[in-house]
Design a protein around this motif. Structure first.
Motif, PDB file in Angstrom:
ATOM      1  N   UNK A 121      33.205 -43.878  10.513  1.00  0.00           N
ATOM      2  CA  UNK A 121      32.317 -43.287  11.690  1.00  0.00           C
ATOM      3  C   UNK A 121      31.362 -44.306  11.973  1.00  0.00           C
ATOM      4  N   UNK A 122      30.711 -43.928  13.349  1.00  0.00           N
ATOM      5  CA  UNK A 122      29.647 -44.983  13.870  1.00  0.00           C
ATOM      6  C   UNK A 122      28.444 -44.788  13.033  1.00  0.00           C
ATOM      7  N   UNK A 123      27.423 -45.648  13.128  1.00  0.00           N
ATOM      8  CA  UNK A 123      26.237 -45.573  12.307  1.00  0.00           C
ATOM      9  C   UNK A 123      25.261 -46.508  12.765  1.00  0.00           C
ATOM     10  N   UNK A 124      24.424 -46.476  12.116  1.00  0.00           N
ATOM     11  CA  UNK A 124      22.905 -47.375  12.654  1.00  0.00           C
ATOM     12  C   UNK A 124      22.171 -47.920  11.644  1.00  0.00           C
ATOM     13  N   UNK A 125      22.730 -47.769  10.251  1.00  0.00           N
ATOM     14  CA  UNK A 125      22.039 -48.359   9.066  1.00  0.00           C
ATOM     15  C   UNK A 125      22.060 -49.935   9.462  1.00  0.00           C
ATOM     16  N   UNK A 126      21.425 -50.577   8.308  1.00  0.00           N
ATOM     17  CA  UNK A 126      21.415 -51.964   8.269  1.00  0.00           C
ATOM     18  C   UNK A 126      22.837 -52.477   8.432  1.00  0.00           C
ATOM     19  N   UNK A 127      23.050 -53.486   9.702  1.00  0.00           N
ATOM     20  CA  UNK A 127      24.068 -53.869   9.873  1.00  0.00           C
ATOM     21  C   UNK A 127      24.667 -55.004   8.910  1.00  0.00           C
ATOM     22  N   UNK A 128      23.582 -55.655   8.203  1.00  0.00           N
ATOM     23  CA  UNK A 128      23.952 -56.801   7.517  1.00  0.00           C
ATOM     24  C   UNK A 128      24.288 -56.444   6.114  1.00  0.00           C
ATOM     25  N   UNK A 129      24.860 -55.212   5.884  1.00  0.00           N
ATOM     26  CA  UNK A 129      25.166 -54.920   4.611  1.00  0.00           C
ATOM     27  C   UNK A 129      26.725 -54.364   4.551  1.00  0.00           C
ATOM     28  N   UNK A 130      27.280 -54.132   3.379  1.00  0.00           N
ATOM     29  CA  UNK A 130      28.523 -53.726   3.098  1.00  0.00           C
ATOM     30  C   UNK A 130      28.652 -52.208   3.636  1.00  0.00           C
TER      31      UNK A 130
END
Length: 323
Positions: A121-130
């Motif tokens: 699913x799309x998301x907006x959490x920290x993109x520099x993470x697994x």
């Protein structure tokens, strides 16, 4: 002369795109956050998504679009362009249980992965993470594809090319330079995680430039070599004679960057139907990366990659298996 803006054009993929299009007669402008050498004839603009240059280009290629926010910032340039490309990732794909390449449980796909495969699913959490990398890429993809702009989303796999950091091939190149007498490979070296040469991605970008449209394409090498094949290709390129110790199963002593017990192979037939022709297979294209590594050895090694005492202890402890 056609014009192209390559955002993130000083990286591995962006640099390959810039060189390919420059050789094809394009006027090339690249952006980067720090001063870096670029080929003669390429214009470098120090910028990120907050400070993108203005103007109109025949082609806009975003190699640094990681979030929906980045997509919103580049969208005006892409709307005005004749064609546009966003570099995404195979990390967006999810199996029937929702597992992906960065999840705790590895994904299991039934066969070659097509562009119709389900995504996270799309998301907006920290993109520099697994947990955040794939969802942010999906959010960026959807924003651009839903915009009506002529955007092609490319989904590469394990990217290789000069400038990669860390370059996965260093796993075997350093062992060659250190003249290790053997190489340990889990699953008897049969693990597969599809490779994507930056040079092949660049050739696909050039193909898309002449065929603008809204679509998603996998971007991978024409072959999908397993770990044993990759180790042998690099051994040949470096003149490394060594014994192959093929360990059974998912043995951590034989882990390497392409080890996947459930293979991941991308189906590239959609790109081929569009007219894309790769520059070469893995063996042909990785020679550039190996040569670059031999000339520019990394300043530091990824943690845990070269635990030679543990390897020696494992082999000395009687765990070797004849090929």
């Amino acid at each position: 002369m056609r014009t192209v803006l390559v955002i993130g054009g000083t990286g591995t993929i962006g640099g390959a795109v810039a060189r390919h299009l420059l050789a094809a007669g394009w006027q090339v402008t690249v952006t980067g956050r720090r001063p870096r050498p670029v080929p003669a004839g390429v214009a470098l603009v120090l910028a990120d998504h907050d400070t993108l240059p203005g103007g109109q280009f025949d082609l806009v290629v975003d190699c640094a679009c990681y979030t929906a926010g980045h997509a919103r910032q580049v969208l005006p340039l892409m709307r005005d362009a004749g064609s546009a490309v966003m570099i995404s990732s195979k990390a967006v794909y999810a199996d029937a249980d929702g597992n992906h390449v960065n999840s705790a449980e590895p994904p299991h796909f039934d066969g070659p992965v097509t562009e119709d495969q389900a995504t996270v699913p799309p998301g907006d959490m920290d993109y520099n993470s697994a947990a955040g990398y794939g969802p942010n890429k999906v959010a960026a993809e959807r924003l651009l594809l839903d915009s009506g702009a002529p955007v092609t989303v490319l989904r590469p796999s394990k990217v290789h090319g000069p400038g990669a950091g860390p370059a996965r091939e260093w796993w075997f190149v350093k062992r060659a330079l250190d003249r290790r007498p053997y190489v340990l490979l889990a699953a008897e070296g049969r693990g597969v995680d599809h490779t994507s040469a930056a040079a092949n991605i660049a050739a696909l970008v050039a193909c898309v430039a002449d065929r603008p449209g809204r679509r998603i394409l996998n971007a991978a090498d024409p072959d999908a070599p397993d770990g044993l094949t990759i180790s042998r290709v690099i051994a040949d390129l470096t003149g490394h004679t060594r014994e192959e110790i093929l360990l059974p199963g998912d043995d951590p002593a034989g882990w390497h960057p392409w080890h996947r017990m459930s293979p991941i192979v991308l189906d590239t037939s959609a790109a081929e139907k569009l007219g894309y022709r790769p520059v070469g297979d893995y063996a042909a294209t990785v020679a550039e990366t190996v040569g670059w590594l031999l000339r520019n050895r990394p300043g530091h090694d990824p943690e845990g990659w070269f635990d030679y005492p543990a390897e020696d202890a494992r082999v000395g402890g009687g765990s070797r298996s004849d090929p």
